[in-house]
Design a protein around this motif. Structure first.
Motif, PDB file in Angstrom:
ATOM      1  N   ASP A   1      45.799  27.240  58.619  1.00 45.76           N
ATOM      2  CA  ASP A   1      44.244  27.596  57.803  1.00 45.76           C
ATOM      3  C   ASP A   1      44.056  27.662  56.287  1.00 45.76           C
ATOM      4  N   TYR A   2      45.324  27.215  56.283  1.00 43.60           N
ATOM      5  CA  TYR A   2      44.451  26.875  54.855  1.00 43.60           C
ATOM      6  C   TYR A   2      43.599  25.832  54.413  1.00 43.60           C
ATOM      7  N   LEU A   3      44.836  25.087  55.218  1.00 40.98           N
ATOM      8  CA  LEU A   3      44.695  22.980  54.910  1.00 40.98           C
ATOM      9  C   LEU A   3      43.138  23.406  56.014  1.00 40.98           C
ATOM     10  N   LYS A   4      43.268  24.158  56.667  1.00 46.36           N
ATOM     11  CA  LYS A   4      41.549  23.573  57.688  1.00 46.36           C
ATOM     12  C   LYS A   4      39.895  23.360  56.333  1.00 46.36           C
ATOM     13  N   ILE A   5      40.202  24.373  54.954  1.00 49.02           N
ATOM     14  CA  ILE A   5      39.955  25.011  54.550  1.00 49.02           C
ATOM     15  C   ILE A   5      39.245  23.412  54.044  1.00 49.02           C
ATOM     16  N   ASN A   6      40.031  22.284  53.959  1.00 49.16           N
ATOM     17  CA  ASN A   6      39.720  20.967  53.283  1.00 49.16           C
ATOM     18  C   ASN A   6      38.952  19.745  53.853  1.00 49.16           C
ATOM     19  N   ASP A   7      38.948  20.249  55.602  1.00 51.50           N
ATOM     20  CA  ASP A   7      38.240  19.663  56.849  1.00 51.50           C
ATOM     21  C   ASP A   7      36.926  19.926  56.369  1.00 51.50           C
ATOM     22  N   ILE A   8      36.429  21.440  56.105  1.00 54.70           N
ATOM     23  CA  ILE A   8      35.626  21.883  55.554  1.00 54.70           C
ATOM     24  C   ILE A   8      34.652  21.272  54.719  1.00 54.70           C
ATOM     25  N   PHE A   9      35.391  20.970  53.770  1.00 53.08           N
ATOM     26  CA  PHE A   9      35.422  20.759  52.339  1.00 53.08           C
ATOM     27  C   PHE A   9      35.048  19.318  52.664  1.00 53.08           C
ATOM     28  N   ALA A  10      35.170  18.406  53.489  1.00 55.15           N
ATOM     29  CA  ALA A  10      35.102  17.277  53.826  1.00 55.15           C
ATOM     30  C   ALA A  10      34.270  16.927  54.697  1.00 55.15           C
ATOM     31  N   ASP A  11      33.755  17.869  55.410  1.00 51.44           N
ATOM     32  CA  ASP A  11      32.640  18.177  56.390  1.00 51.44           C
ATOM     33  C   ASP A  11      31.473  17.480  55.071  1.00 51.44           C
ATOM     34  N   LYS A  12      31.666  18.847  54.393  1.00 46.05           N
ATOM     35  CA  LYS A  12      30.494  19.471  53.601  1.00 46.05           C
ATOM     36  C   LYS A  12      30.735  18.599  52.156  1.00 46.05           C
TER      37      LYS A  12
END
Length: 256
Positions: free
Chosen positions: A162-173
């Protein structure tokens, strides 16, 4: 008589910082209200360096909240608690600065000192805030979160994923966020570079957040040793402050 730290919005910011948000919707609400106040802070007003960071932070946190509503995370209790602990450190740093406390983290002080301008540019300011929040605040927020949940930072767990999923949010934004900080000539260069700048920024965030996780594991192992824990705090604060000063320097602005 010395002018209040936050000028004409000082009392409003003091009142806002008086309470800690207790859940993610409250964090988003605090960040939203804070943004409305920071863009009124003279002399820079809408180009206030801290507002440049706060806008980015609000965007990412709002997306995390959407993810919690959409069952995006396997362990929403963990992510929610981490979000609250993480935000508390940002608000605490602001509160300490408001009080002119020598305990204000140096990682944050280098950005706070630039709020009176005149040469703070949006992208370096946002980057300096991200640096302080991830490189200094995040490891300790992780430790207090795991301590509260009676868990621990272990690679490969649901919490780690779940912590790593925040990276995907950053990459999207990141693409839209980054372009929002650029001037016209920078936008032209950005267009010529294609996707390389977005890729680079995404990789940098992923690397930095991985280092924060490793530092949290290191702090976790010495959490019952006050001297060792304070040593880690000093080390991370010094490192983040040095990087923050670089990001806010003419060289740092050029490199971005």
């Amino acid at each position: 008589m010395r002018e209040p730290v936050w000028g004409p919005v000082h009392r409003d910011i003091v009142d806002l910082l008086a309470d800690h948000p207790e859940d993610v919707p409250a964090v988003v609400d605090h960040l939203t209200k804070l943004q409305d106040l920071l863009v009124r802070l003279p002399p820079l007003e809408r180009s206030c360096p801290l507002a440049d960071f706060n806008r980015l932070y609000l965007t990412i946190t709002s997306r995390v909240l959407e993810g919690l509503y959409d069952d995006y995370f396997a362990d929403p209790v963990f992510l929610s608690r981490l979000d609250v602990e993480f935000a508390a450190r940002y608000f605490d740093a602001m509160r300490l600065w408001t009080e002119s406390s020598p305990s204000t983290p140096r990682a944050w002080s280098c950005l706070f000192k630039r709020m009176r301008g005149p040469d703070a540019r949006p992208l370096p300011s946002a980057a300096a805030g991200v640096n302080a929040h991830i490189n200094f605040d995040l490891p300790f927020a992780l430790v207090t979160t795991f301590d509260h949940l009676e868990s621990e930072p272990v690679d490969g767990t649901e919490q780690h994923r779940d912590y790593l999923k925040i990276n995907d949010i950053f990459a999207d934004k990141i693409p839209s966020l980054r372009r929002g900080y650029l001037e016209r000539w920078q936008l032209l260069l950005d267009m010529l570079n294609g996707d390389i700048d977005d890729w680079y920024q995404g990789e940098l965030v992923e690397y930095t957040r991985d280092v924060a996780w490793r530092n949290a594991q290191k702090i976790w192992r010495c959490r019952h040793d006050p001297q060792a824990r304070d040593g880690e705090r000093t080390r991370l604060d010094d490192n983040a402050a040095a990087l923050g000063r670089l990001l806010l320097s003419p060289l740092g602005a050029f490199l971005q």
